[in-house]
Design an enzyme around this catalytic site. Structure first.
Site, PDB file in Angstrom:
ATOM      1  N   SER A 131       0.809  -1.225   0.000  1.00 57.09           N
ATOM      2  CA  SER A 131       0.000   0.000   0.000  1.00 57.09           C
ATOM      3  C   SER A 131       0.839   1.269   0.000  1.00 57.09           C
ATOM      4  O   SER A 131       0.323   2.346  -0.283  1.00 57.09           O
ATOM      5  CB  SER A 131      -0.949   0.015   1.206  1.00 57.09           C
ATOM      6  OG  SER A 131      -0.262   0.331   2.392  1.00 57.09           O
ATOM      7  N   LYS A 168       1.551   4.297   7.323  1.00 61.74           N
ATOM      8  CA  LYS A 168       0.843   5.145   6.365  1.00 61.74           C
ATOM      9  C   LYS A 168       1.356   6.571   6.477  1.00 61.74           C
ATOM     10  O   LYS A 168       2.012   6.942   7.450  1.00 61.74           O
ATOM     11  CB  LYS A 168      -0.674   5.146   6.649  1.00 61.74           C
ATOM     12  CG  LYS A 168      -1.392   3.834   6.434  1.00 61.74           C
ATOM     13  CD  LYS A 168      -1.530   3.512   4.970  1.00 61.74           C
ATOM     14  CE  LYS A 168      -2.318   2.217   4.773  1.00 61.74           C
ATOM     15  NZ  LYS A 168      -1.611   1.038   5.313  1.00 61.74           N
TER      16      LYS A 168
END
Length: 210
Positions: A131, A168
């Site tokens: 991701s 993230k």
């Protein structure tokens, strides 16, 4: 480097210093932000530097490497000047995964990060998932994380969400909620109330085995 323009020399120096400081190459956006220029201008300079055999790069993020007598020819620091930090279990670069509480061994740090390692501020995590690939973080990479440091919007952070961990880009929204943003269009942005998220540290470097 006599055939380089002054701006190209400055970009080369910035890339060199950035790699020394962060342990990874800068992105086009970081170069543009540093010099206050457009990304299209950065791309033009990078293409010129490639033609002049000063750098090599691919379409992947953080893929810039310097040619000549720079990082490619630097000798690694002797192990006696390196310090070990804990290498913990895998962290998910996708949806949050189980908290990495298992110590999988040690990971050695040298150079600019050694002082932080000496103060016990660093730990390493192995990445699982894709991701964050557009920011140059791939499955199997090891990220170096600094705890007890200020984390600003846009920093890549390790976050604990409902007792699970993820890596993230961190953003604090105007409504007080926290946005954990992936760097891959196949994954959705995750938005949480502030009390759901505990920031465990900021990613300060990356190590990849080829």
């Amino acid at each position: 480097m006599k055939d380089l323009t002054e701006k190209q020399k400055n970009i080369i120096d910035f890339i060199d210093d950035f790699i020394d400081r962060e342990g990874m190459a800068p992105t086009v956006y970081e170069i543009a932000d540093h010099f206050g220029i457009k990304t299209s201008t950065v791309f033009a300079h990078l293409k010129a530097l490639q033609r002049k055999n000063q750098i090599s790069r691919s379409s992947k993020a953080r893929s810039i490497s310097l040619a000549g007598k720079r990082h490619a020819q630097r000798k690694p620091m002797h192990m006696s000047f390196a310090l070990s930090i804990p290498l913990l279990g895998r962290i998910n670069a996708g949806m949050p995964s189980d908290s990495p509480t298992v110590n999988e061994g040690s990971f050695y740090i040298s150079g600019a990060l050694a002082e932080s390692a000496r103060q016990g501020e660093l730990f390493a995590l192995k990445v699982s998932g894709e991701s964050m690939r557009d920011l140059g973080i791939f499955d199997g990479d090891i990220v170096i994380v600094k705890r007890n440091t200020e984390i600003r919007s846009g920093d890549i952070a390790v976050a604990l969400v409902d007792n699970e961990t993820t890596v993230k880009s961190y953003y604090l929204r105007d409504d007080g909620k926290i946005e954990l943003r992936p760097a891959n269009a196949d994954f959705k942005v995750q938005i949480y109330d502030a009390n759901q998220v505990t920031l465990q540290g900021k990613v300060v470097a990356l190590q990849r085995e080829f």
